[in-house]
Enzyme design. Structure first.
Site, mmCIF file in Angstrom:
data_model
loop_
_atom_site.group_PDB
_atom_site.id
_atom_site.type_symbol
_atom_site.label_atom_id
_atom_site.label_comp_id
_atom_site.label_asym_id
_atom_site.label_seq_id
_atom_site.Cartn_x
_atom_site.Cartn_y
_atom_site.Cartn_z
ATOM 1 N N LYS A 20 46.895 52.150 34.096
ATOM 2 C CA LYS A 20 48.083 52.032 34.941
ATOM 3 C C LYS A 20 49.330 52.477 34.144
ATOM 4 O O LYS A 20 49.268 52.642 32.909
ATOM 5 C CB LYS A 20 48.200 50.581 35.416
ATOM 6 C CG LYS A 20 47.043 50.161 36.361
ATOM 7 C CD LYS A 20 47.164 48.690 36.744
ATOM 8 C CE LYS A 20 46.097 48.266 37.735
ATOM 9 N NZ LYS A 20 46.233 46.831 38.111
ATOM 10 N N TYR A 60 45.127 50.656 47.508
ATOM 11 C CA TYR A 60 45.218 49.192 47.566
ATOM 12 C C TYR A 60 45.317 48.660 48.995
ATOM 13 O O TYR A 60 45.845 47.571 49.204
ATOM 14 C CB TYR A 60 46.427 48.721 46.743
ATOM 15 C CG TYR A 60 46.182 48.717 45.232
ATOM 16 C CD1 TYR A 60 45.118 47.973 44.675
ATOM 17 C CD2 TYR A 60 47.002 49.419 44.372
ATOM 18 C CE1 TYR A 60 44.899 47.964 43.300
ATOM 19 C CE2 TYR A 60 46.794 49.403 42.988
ATOM 20 C CZ TYR A 60 45.735 48.663 42.463
ATOM 21 O OH TYR A 60 45.520 48.644 41.094
ATOM 22 N N PHE A 68 52.828 40.528 47.278
ATOM 23 C CA PHE A 68 53.157 41.371 46.125
ATOM 24 C C PHE A 68 52.847 42.854 46.370
ATOM 25 O O PHE A 68 52.989 43.676 45.461
ATOM 26 C CB PHE A 68 52.400 40.881 44.875
ATOM 27 C CG PHE A 68 50.899 40.842 45.029
ATOM 28 C CD1 PHE A 68 50.126 41.989 44.861
ATOM 29 C CD2 PHE A 68 50.245 39.647 45.334
ATOM 30 C CE1 PHE A 68 48.738 41.957 45.005
ATOM 31 C CE2 PHE A 68 48.858 39.603 45.477
ATOM 32 C CZ PHE A 68 48.114 40.764 45.314
ATOM 33 N N ARG A 96 34.067 45.938 34.908
ATOM 34 C CA ARG A 96 34.879 44.766 35.273
ATOM 35 C C ARG A 96 34.848 43.728 34.147
ATOM 36 O O ARG A 96 35.839 43.065 33.870
ATOM 37 C CB ARG A 96 34.366 44.139 36.574
ATOM 38 C CG ARG A 96 34.433 45.054 37.778
ATOM 39 C CD ARG A 96 35.778 45.075 38.468
ATOM 40 N NE ARG A 96 36.147 43.829 39.082
ATOM 41 C CZ ARG A 96 37.266 43.653 39.783
ATOM 42 N NH1 ARG A 96 38.132 44.662 39.948
ATOM 43 N NH2 ARG A 96 37.541 42.499 40.317
ATOM 44 N N THR A 102 41.736 39.393 36.358
ATOM 45 C CA THR A 102 42.973 39.992 36.893
ATOM 46 C C THR A 102 44.207 39.475 36.161
ATOM 47 O O THR A 102 45.110 40.237 35.824
ATOM 48 C CB THR A 102 43.076 39.695 38.404
ATOM 49 O OG1 THR A 102 41.878 40.151 39.046
ATOM 50 C CG2 THR A 102 44.283 40.377 39.026
ATOM 51 N N ARG A 113 42.161 43.447 29.152
ATOM 52 C CA ARG A 113 43.315 42.637 29.554
ATOM 53 C C ARG A 113 43.512 41.432 28.639
ATOM 54 O O ARG A 113 44.651 41.043 28.340
ATOM 55 C CB ARG A 113 43.157 42.192 31.011
ATOM 56 C CG ARG A 113 43.350 43.326 32.022
ATOM 57 C CD ARG A 113 42.881 42.919 33.396
ATOM 58 N NE ARG A 113 43.153 43.918 34.429
ATOM 59 C CZ ARG A 113 42.629 43.876 35.647
ATOM 60 N NH1 ARG A 113 41.796 42.896 35.992
ATOM 61 N NH2 ARG A 113 42.931 44.808 36.543
ATOM 62 N N ASN A 123 48.891 44.530 34.184
ATOM 63 C CA ASN A 123 47.576 44.291 33.565
ATOM 64 C C ASN A 123 46.821 45.554 33.126
ATOM 65 O O ASN A 123 45.604 45.544 32.964
ATOM 66 C CB ASN A 123 46.727 43.369 34.440
ATOM 67 C CG ASN A 123 46.438 43.927 35.803
ATOM 68 O OD1 ASN A 123 46.783 45.073 36.099
ATOM 69 N ND2 ASN A 123 45.789 43.131 36.643
ATOM 70 N N HIS A 126 42.807 49.469 35.914
ATOM 71 C CA HIS A 126 42.100 49.188 37.171
ATOM 72 C C HIS A 126 40.637 49.552 37.010
ATOM 73 O O HIS A 126 40.304 50.530 36.342
ATOM 74 C CB HIS A 126 42.682 50.033 38.316
ATOM 75 C CG HIS A 126 41.788 50.076 39.528
ATOM 76 N ND1 HIS A 126 41.796 49.075 40.472
ATOM 77 C CD2 HIS A 126 40.819 50.959 39.913
ATOM 78 C CE1 HIS A 126 40.872 49.356 41.399
ATOM 79 N NE2 HIS A 126 40.275 50.486 41.083
ATOM 80 N N GLU A 137 37.004 55.309 45.889
ATOM 81 C CA GLU A 137 38.195 55.545 45.069
ATOM 82 C C GLU A 137 38.111 56.889 44.336
ATOM 83 O O GLU A 137 39.111 57.580 44.165
ATOM 84 C CB GLU A 137 38.386 54.371 44.092
ATOM 85 C CG GLU A 137 38.748 53.084 44.830
ATOM 86 C CD GLU A 137 38.645 51.811 43.986
ATOM 87 O OE1 GLU A 137 38.346 51.897 42.778
ATOM 88 O OE2 GLU A 137 38.861 50.726 44.565
#
Ligand code: GDP
Ligand code: MG
Length: 160
Positions: A20, A60, A68, A96, A102, A113, A123, A126, A137
């Site tokens: 990100k 998203y 948010f 993951r 998260t 993270r 964070n 993704h 995606e």
């Protein structure tokens, strides 16, 4: 296709992974790419660019009703991201785990993270949450059929 079951094809599992804008600004691209490389997954696609609002909103869309959502879209479109596709058996679930929870304060040490971030809204990375979303995606960020197919020379040293 890579392998065959009966007369059909089994597609290799892929996950859409993205550094990100905070990860890019903080100079964490090499660190994050390196973790997936060292694990033994195969890089199938990679590009750096600043995504537009439409792309971020579509990516998203399941979160569009969250309070948010606007901040999330502003964050993701605030600068360049590194969009990637990684392949391997079980890559979605494993990625993951490598990424961690998260909320970075709840993410285990040793995860991306857990090691590199302090807030849910920053964070750094993704990862797709299912093989179906890995496909969805990837098509969204790279266009269908536009990622590289290649055989790593090290494959026999990673998988029996
Ligand atoms: P992920 O799959 O672990 O990335 O988490 P989700 O799919 O639930 O949320 C997507 C992204 O939205 C997260 O990675 C965060 O960047 C952001 N996000 C999720 N929950 C919150 C929240 O409560 N506040 C803020 N500011 N961002 C959030
Ligand atoms: Mg998610």
């Amino acid at each position: 296709c890579r392998s065959r079951v009966h007369s059909g094809c089994v597609r290799a599992e892929i996950s859409y992974i993205m550094v990100k804008p905070d990860g890019v600004q903080r100079g964490l691209v090499g660190e994050i790419v390196g973790r997936f490389e060292r694990k033994g997954f195969t890089l199938r696609g990679l590009k750096l660019f600043t995504p537009g609002k439409e792309l971020a909103e579509e990516h998203y869309k399941d979160l569009s009703q969250k309070p948010f959502f606007k901040d999330l879209v502003d964050y993701i479109t605030s600068g360049p991201v590194v969009a990637m596709v990684w392949e391997g058996d079980g890559v979605v679930k494993s990625a993951r785990k490598l990424i961690g929870s998260t909320n970075p304060l709840e993410a285990e040490p040793g995860t991306i993270r857990g090691d590199l971030a302090v807030q849910t809204g920053r964070n750094v990375v993704h990862g797709s949450d299912s093989p179906e979303n890995g496909e969805r995606e990837t098509a969204l960020w790279f266009g269908s059929g536009s990622v590289e197919q290649w055989q790593p020379a090290l494959a026999p040293w990673l998988r029996e």
